[in-house]
Design a protein around this motif. Structure first.
Motif, PDB file in Angstrom:
ATOM      1  N   ALA A 107       0.810  -1.205   0.000  1.00  0.00           N
ATOM      2  CA  ALA A 107       0.000   0.000   0.000  1.00  0.00           C
ATOM      3  C   ALA A 107       0.851   1.266   0.000  1.00  0.00           C
ATOM      4  O   ALA A 107       0.554   2.223  -0.720  1.00  0.00           O
ATOM      5  N   ASP A 108       1.926   1.302   0.802  1.00  0.00           N
ATOM      6  CA  ASP A 108       2.774   2.499   0.854  1.00  0.00           C
ATOM      7  C   ASP A 108       3.396   2.801  -0.500  1.00  0.00           C
ATOM      8  O   ASP A 108       3.451   3.956  -0.930  1.00  0.00           O
ATOM      9  N   ALA A 109       3.876   1.765  -1.182  1.00  0.00           N
ATOM     10  CA  ALA A 109       4.482   1.955  -2.509  1.00  0.00           C
ATOM     11  C   ALA A 109       3.444   2.459  -3.503  1.00  0.00           C
ATOM     12  O   ALA A 109       3.730   3.345  -4.318  1.00  0.00           O
ATOM     13  N   TRP A 110       2.240   1.917  -3.444  1.00  0.00           N
ATOM     14  CA  TRP A 110       1.186   2.326  -4.375  1.00  0.00           C
ATOM     15  C   TRP A 110       0.778   3.771  -4.120  1.00  0.00           C
ATOM     16  O   TRP A 110       0.604   4.549  -5.058  1.00  0.00           O
ATOM     17  N   VAL A 111       0.637   4.136  -2.847  1.00  0.00           N
ATOM     18  CA  VAL A 111       0.292   5.519  -2.504  1.00  0.00           C
ATOM     19  C   VAL A 111       1.401   6.463  -2.967  1.00  0.00           C
ATOM     20  O   VAL A 111       1.135   7.529  -3.530  1.00  0.00           O
ATOM     21  N   GLY A 112       2.656   6.058  -2.752  1.00  0.00           N
ATOM     22  CA  GLY A 112       3.782   6.875  -3.212  1.00  0.00           C
ATOM     23  C   GLY A 112       3.763   7.065  -4.719  1.00  0.00           C
ATOM     24  O   GLY A 112       4.087   8.154  -5.224  1.00  0.00           O
ATOM     25  N   MET A 113       3.384   6.013  -5.448  1.00  0.00           N
ATOM     26  CA  MET A 113       3.300   6.107  -6.896  1.00  0.00           C
ATOM     27  C   MET A 113       2.208   7.091  -7.317  1.00  0.00           C
ATOM     28  O   MET A 113       2.405   7.886  -8.240  1.00  0.00           O
ATOM     29  N   GLN A 114       1.075   7.066  -6.630  1.00  0.00           N
ATOM     30  CA  GLN A 114      -0.012   8.007  -6.960  1.00  0.00           C
ATOM     31  C   GLN A 114       0.409   9.452  -6.672  1.00  0.00           C
ATOM     32  O   GLN A 114       0.086  10.365  -7.442  1.00  0.00           O
ATOM     33  N   ILE A 115       1.158   9.650  -5.586  1.00  0.00           N
ATOM     34  CA  ILE A 115       1.670  10.987  -5.274  1.00  0.00           C
ATOM     35  C   ILE A 115       2.643  11.438  -6.360  1.00  0.00           C
ATOM     36  O   ILE A 115       2.582  12.575  -6.839  1.00  0.00           O
ATOM     37  N   GLY A 116       3.545  10.526  -6.754  1.00  0.00           N
ATOM     38  CA  GLY A 116       4.522  10.854  -7.787  1.00  0.00           C
ATOM     39  C   GLY A 116       3.864  11.214  -9.106  1.00  0.00           C
ATOM     40  O   GLY A 116       4.234  12.213  -9.750  1.00  0.00           O
ATOM     41  N   TYR A 117       2.897  10.420  -9.529  1.00  0.00           N
ATOM     42  CA  TYR A 117       2.171  10.716 -10.765  1.00  0.00           C
ATOM     43  C   TYR A 117       1.471  12.071 -10.679  1.00  0.00           C
ATOM     44  O   TYR A 117       1.464  12.849 -11.637  1.00  0.00           O
ATOM     45  N   SER A 118       0.862  12.350  -9.525  1.00  0.00           N
ATOM     46  CA  SER A 118       0.120  13.603  -9.365  1.00  0.00           C
ATOM     47  C   SER A 118       1.042  14.812  -9.455  1.00  0.00           C
ATOM     48  O   SER A 118       0.760  15.784 -10.172  1.00  0.00           O
ATOM     49  N   VAL A 119       2.162  14.761  -8.730  1.00  0.00           N
ATOM     50  CA  VAL A 119       3.112  15.878  -8.754  1.00  0.00           C
ATOM     51  C   VAL A 119       3.702  16.041 -10.154  1.00  0.00           C
ATOM     52  O   VAL A 119       3.848  17.162 -10.659  1.00  0.00           O
ATOM     53  N   ALA A 120       4.022  14.918 -10.797  1.00  0.00           N
ATOM     54  CA  ALA A 120       4.589  14.983 -12.149  1.00  0.00           C
ATOM     55  C   ALA A 120       3.598  15.581 -13.133  1.00  0.00           C
ATOM     56  O   ALA A 120       3.984  16.383 -14.003  1.00  0.00           O
ATOM     57  N   ASP A 121       2.319  15.237 -13.008  1.00  0.00           N
ATOM     58  CA  ASP A 121       1.320  15.774 -13.936  1.00  0.00           C
ATOM     59  C   ASP A 121       1.072  17.263 -13.704  1.00  0.00           C
ATOM     60  O   ASP A 121       0.841  18.012 -14.660  1.00  0.00           O
ATOM     61  N   ILE A 122       1.129  17.706 -12.454  1.00  0.00           N
ATOM     62  CA  ILE A 122       1.013  19.150 -12.189  1.00  0.00           C
ATOM     63  C   ILE A 122       2.192  19.888 -12.809  1.00  0.00           C
ATOM     64  O   ILE A 122       2.041  20.927 -13.463  1.00  0.00           O
ATOM     65  N   THR A 123       3.392  19.345 -12.618  1.00  0.00           N
ATOM     66  CA  THR A 123       4.601  19.991 -13.137  1.00  0.00           C
ATOM     67  C   THR A 123       4.631  20.006 -14.652  1.00  0.00           C
ATOM     68  O   THR A 123       4.894  21.037 -15.280  1.00  0.00           O
ATOM     69  N   ALA A 124       4.342  18.840 -15.250  1.00  0.00           N
ATOM     70  CA  ALA A 124       4.480  18.698 -16.704  1.00  0.00           C
ATOM     71  C   ALA A 124       3.357  19.368 -17.482  1.00  0.00           C
ATOM     72  O   ALA A 124       3.496  19.559 -18.698  1.00  0.00           O
ATOM     73  N   LYS A 125       2.274  19.737 -16.807  1.00  0.00           N
ATOM     74  CA  LYS A 125       1.140  20.336 -17.530  1.00  0.00           C
ATOM     75  C   LYS A 125       0.845  21.754 -17.048  1.00  0.00           C
ATOM     76  O   LYS A 125       0.935  22.703 -17.830  1.00  0.00           O
ATOM     77  N   ALA A 126       0.520  21.920 -15.773  1.00  0.00           N
ATOM     78  CA  ALA A 126       0.147  23.246 -15.274  1.00  0.00           C
ATOM     79  C   ALA A 126       1.359  24.183 -15.199  1.00  0.00           C
ATOM     80  O   ALA A 126       1.332  25.292 -15.740  1.00  0.00           O
TER      81      ALA A 126
END
Length: 272
Positions: free
Chosen positions: A217-236
């Motif tokens: 669960a911790d790894a999966w949650v970390g992956m969702q955080i990483g994807y979210s931050v990356a998408d904010i950075t790469a788009k917004a």
């Protein structure tokens, strides 16, 4: 792999980061739409594409958000318990790939459009970058949905070929075109390439986690955080830098336009 259960803290963390992405994409798109008249017409295509990218991302994150809420449920009263996968429901990672299939090529279109290069050179770069971006995402998806690490590794290697080609075009072939830009624009666009590289690097790292036996669960949650931050950075964030570049170039090319904009006061000066 999607975990069978999440603690209250893990659930809230993913919930809040997905909400953050939705807000970031929606209000970046709104800001750019309002500011569209504040740049010269020749650069509005780039900003229009940026608005579309943020809109697409906001829509897909809404779908991801709903999928997440449907996939994990709890019987605890007051929202303080363990969230388990709901019967007949699952978290759909496919929404991310649909989003990336549309937005990643458009991110590259934004970059080329704001350069305002000669039409022949612009077409040449787009014909190299856009198909490579589509191929990169398409090749990554079969490995993402596979439970076989060998299959995952094969498609990871295949998707890295167009990824490396995109980097080659951005960091080698595009350099000569950047030399034709104003000094402030050169710096911003050079930083923009590194921003893309840094945010995109999150995706292959997350892709490799199951192959490295990093799970739970911790790894999966970390992956969702990483994807979210990356998408904010790469788009917004990326879109706001593209807007700044368009402002700088608009001011440099049309002194009368710059004078009218500067007369609007401090806000106009700060956004240049």
């Amino acid at each position: 792999m999607i975990p069978e259960s999440l603690t209250q803290g893990q659930f809230d963390t993913v919930y809040n980061f997905l909400s953050l992405v939705i807000a970031s994409q929606l209000f970046t798109a709104l800001f750019l739409l309002i500011c569209l008249p504040r740049i010269l017409p020749r650069y509005r295509q780039a900003i229009t594409v940026a608005i579309v990218v943020c809109g697409i991302a906001a829509y897909h994150y809404l779908r991801i958000f709903d999928s997440f809420k449907d996939a994990f449920v709890t019987d605890a009263v007051g929202g303080d318990g363990i969230y388990t996968q709901a019967a007949g429901a699952s978290f759909n990672e496919g929404y991310r790939y649909v989003d990336w299939l549309l937005t990643v090529p458009l991110l590259l279109v934004e970059l080329i459009a704001v350069l305002a290069l000669a039409r022949a050179l612009q077409s040449k770069l787009l014909w190299r970058l856009v198909p490579a971006a589509v191929l990169m995402i398409a090749l990554g998806y079969p490995g993402e949905i596979s439970d076989d690490n060998m299959v995952r590794g094969i498609f990871f290697g295949l998707s890295m070929i167009p990824f490396l080609y995109i980097l080659y075009v951005l960091f080698v072939q595009l350099t000569a075109s950047l030399d034709l830009q104003p000094a402030g624009v050169r710096r911003s666009l050079s930083n923009l390439r590194w921003l893309l590289l840094g945010s995109w690097a999150v995706y292959p790292i997350a892709y490799l986690l199951p192959m490295l036996n990093v799970s739970g669960a911790d790894a999966w949650v970390g992956m969702q955080i990483g994807y979210s931050v990356a998408d904010i950075t790469a788009k917004a964030v990326y879109a706001l830098i593209i807007y700044r570049v368009a402002r700088i170039k608009s001011f440099a090319e049309d002194p009368a336009f710059a004078e009218r904009e500067m007369s609007h006061g401090a806000f106009a000066r700060e956004t240049v």
